[in-house]
Write an enzyme that holds these catalytic residues in place. Structure first.
Site, PDB file in Angstrom:
ATOM      1  N   THR A  40      -9.441   7.931   6.489  1.00 11.86           N
ATOM      2  CA  THR A  40      -9.652   6.710   5.710  1.00 11.86           C
ATOM      3  C   THR A  40     -10.996   6.774   4.997  1.00 11.86           C
ATOM      4  O   THR A  40     -11.081   6.510   3.786  1.00 11.86           O
ATOM      5  CB  THR A  40      -9.564   5.459   6.620  1.00 11.86           C
ATOM      6  OG1 THR A  40      -8.301   5.489   7.268  1.00 11.86           O
ATOM      7  CG2 THR A  40      -9.693   4.185   5.816  1.00 11.86           C
TER       8      THR A  40
ATOM      9  N   LYS B  58       2.877  -4.454  11.051  1.00 13.36           N
ATOM     10  CA  LYS B  58       1.540  -4.624  11.657  1.00 13.36           C
ATOM     11  C   LYS B  58       1.712  -5.221  13.041  1.00 13.36           C
ATOM     12  O   LYS B  58       2.684  -5.948  13.291  1.00 13.36           O
ATOM     13  CB  LYS B  58       0.677  -5.565  10.802  1.00 13.36           C
ATOM     14  CG  LYS B  58      -0.797  -5.384  11.016  1.00 13.36           C
ATOM     15  CD  LYS B  58      -1.307  -4.161  10.291  1.00 13.36           C
ATOM     16  CE  LYS B  58      -2.756  -3.886  10.542  1.00 13.36           C
ATOM     17  NZ  LYS B  58      -3.224  -2.719   9.769  1.00 13.36           N
TER      18      LYS B  58
ATOM     19  N   LYS C  63       0.853  -1.205   0.000  1.00 10.01           N
ATOM     20  CA  LYS C  63       0.000   0.000   0.000  1.00 10.01           C
ATOM     21  C   LYS C  63       0.886   1.251   0.000  1.00 10.01           C
ATOM     22  O   LYS C  63       0.656   2.196  -0.746  1.00 10.01           O
ATOM     23  CB  LYS C  63      -0.894  -0.025   1.250  1.00 10.01           C
ATOM     24  CG  LYS C  63      -2.080   0.898   1.163  1.00 10.01           C
ATOM     25  CD  LYS C  63      -2.900   0.862   2.450  1.00 10.01           C
ATOM     26  CE  LYS C  63      -3.751  -0.375   2.617  1.00 10.01           C
ATOM     27  NZ  LYS C  63      -4.579  -0.346   3.819  1.00 10.01           N
TER      28      LYS C  63
ATOM     29  N   SER D   6      -1.407   9.539   8.408  1.00  5.49           N
ATOM     30  CA  SER D   6      -0.414   9.163   9.426  1.00  5.49           C
ATOM     31  C   SER D   6       0.957   9.702   9.038  1.00  5.49           C
ATOM     32  O   SER D   6       1.721  10.173   9.889  1.00  5.49           O
ATOM     33  CB  SER D   6      -0.314   7.639   9.537  1.00  5.49           C
ATOM     34  OG  SER D   6      -1.315   7.160  10.386  1.00  5.49           O
TER      35      SER D   6
END
Ligand code: NAD
Length: 460
Positions: free
Chosen positions: A201, A116, A104, A393
């Protein structure tokens, strides 16, 4: 999710060998070797760190909670990715979500790698003090691996700005004198978070849909002559005959913002006829009153009304329906903003929408995705649509380093600019080859990573 990620990465890497822009100056044997190196690099994470957090519960019992941090790849910059608190968290899932972050970030030119984290708990079963302790212990156990230039976590399912504030504060205590504002993103604005991060988002998800159906298709009418048999192109071109009907699964951070954007949009004529959450679907063929539903859910721990009495009391006109019925409702556009694997082998034949937008990560299984794409339904994939969070972010991380803060308008402007640049790089190839949009995006991301890895001398 794991099989789908693996299959798509392998397919994208396979595509590279067919593509004459992939390391074109290399002889065939060297090109093949570079390709094989790339397969090894992208299919394995750099680090999987697992710990059992020792937590002293309020009832006096000691428990050990499994927790993960996966650092997949840092070719483009520090590892970046959320920390999920959910009972179903497991190592495979965290590895795959970290891979998705690497790709991404590459797709959207965000200078971060992929990471993650996850903790195997249902946060609803813990008190606030216990959750605070779990957050502190997470930072404590993984502290050597985290940091502004190393690995920067963010919220994910089950975590939010409260948890990021706690974690940043713990990081600061453990590393006195180090820069700390950029060590976590998704913090509260008071603690150095970015304006607009919570909405980012959902806004990005909506913008992806708006850009494809409004800007791109309308601005490329000649190109669309070759695609008129595709149902989603027909839907976009015929939309002046009536509003586009929309259903949205999930009414949390992402879904509620998508709903409001759709409701307020002046570029497309939308009608949000159905929304759902973990309990219920609400339907109104004349369009739902989204601001009233948001106001209700803000006052009721994020939930939608579930009874006739609650609807009546808040003057909301809607019919209460079965929760999962939303997925197969008769609409033009379906936004998926809840969980993974929502459209699968057993329900994909019943999908009526011509456009599906993945706000959640991996809500359509690989098999269902193939079936729907073959029918000419467009799936705007997670990797493209839900990057708004990581893009803002990145802006938060920059603001933390510079201690200079953007206005909300500046944040949204930068978010839209970045996403538009990506759309301009993937929509033309999507319309000029036969690959589904997901594969087009992955191939694009993998190509970028391979070129950078090659130039860094890592494919020998
Ligand atoms: P959230 O917890 O705020 O909201 C989730 C929503 O889904 C809630 O309304 C919940 O009631 C609903 N839900 C749960 N189970 C459901 C079901 N079976 N059917 C219908 N609705 C159901 O989460 P969020 O931040 O909005 O994230 C939604 C999805 O988007 C997640 O998969 C997350 O990983 C993904 N995502 C979020 C972000 C972000 O910045 N928030 C970024 C990228 C991806």
């Amino acid at each position: 999710m794991s099989d789908k990620m693996k299959a798509i990465i392998e397919q994208s890497l396979g595509q590279l060998m067919e593509d004459d822009t992939f390391l074109p100056h290399l002889q065939e044997d060297k090109r093949k070797r570079a390709h094989d190196s790339l397969v090894s690099i992208l299919s394995t994470p750099n680090h999987i760190i697992k710990s059992f957090l020792r937590i002293s519960l309020e009832n006096g019992r000691i428990t050990r909670i499994p927790a993960f941090r996966v650092q997949h790849n840092n070719t483009l910059g520090p590892y970046k990715g959320g920390i999920r608190f959910h009972e179903s968290v497991n190592e495979d899932e965290v590895v795959n979500l970290a891979k998705l972050m690497t790709l991404k970030n590459a797709l959207h030119d965000v200078p971060f790698g992929g990471g993650k984290g996850g903790v195997v708990i249902n946060p609803r079963k813990y008190s606030e003090a216990e959750l605070n302790l779990i957050c502190k212990k997470y930072v404590h156990y993984f502290s050597d691996s985290l940091g502004t230039e190393k690995d920067i976590p963010a919220p994910d399912i089950g975590t939010g700005e409260r948890e990021m504030d706690w974690m940043m504060a713990e990081f600061k205590s453990i590393h006195p004198g180090e820069t700390y504002r950029g060590s976590f993103t998704g913090k509260s604005v008071l603690n150095g978070g970015s304006l607009g991060r919570r909405e980012a988002t959902g806004k990005g998800v909506y913008y992806t849909y708006r850009y494809l159906l409004h800007d791109f298709i309308k601005e490329n009418i000649n190109l669309m002559n070759n695609h008129k048999n595709k149902p989603f192109v027909q839907t976009a071109l015929q939309h002046h005959d009536g509003p586009l009907t929309i259903a949205i699964q999930g009414f949390g951070n992402v879904g509620s913002v998508v709903a409001l954007e759709a409701y307020q949009c002046v570029h497309l004529q939308n009608k949000v006829v159905a929304v759902s959450d973990r309990n219920v679907t609400l339907y109104n063929s004349d369009g739902l009153d989204i601001p009233a539903l948001i106001s209700y859910s803000n006052k009721h721990e994020g939930d939608l009304p579930t009874t006739e009495g609650q609807l009546k009391e808040h003057n909301i006109k809607a019919t209460i329906k079965d929760r999962d019925g939303l997925l197969t409702s008769n609409v033009d556009v379906l936004f998926l903003a809840a969980l993974e694997d929502q459209i699968h082998r057993d329900n994909c034949q019943d999908i009526k929408a011509q456009v599906i937008v993945e706000g959640a990560n991996s809500p359509v299984t690989e098999e269902a995705g193939r079936f729907l794409s073959n029918k000419g339904i467009v799936i705007i994939p997670d990797i493209l649509a839900n990057a708004g969070g990581v893009i803002v972010s990145y802006l938060e991380w920059l603001q933390g380093r510079d201690t200079q803060f953007y206005t909300e308008e500046q944040v949204y402007e930068l978010l839209h600019q970045k996403m538009k640049t990506t759309f301009e790089s993937v929509f033309p190839p999507f319309f000029s080859n036969t690959l589904p949009l997901r594969e087009t995006c992955y191939t694009h991301a993998v190509m970028k990573l391979s070129t950078i890895l090659y130039r860094q001398g890592k494919l020998y």
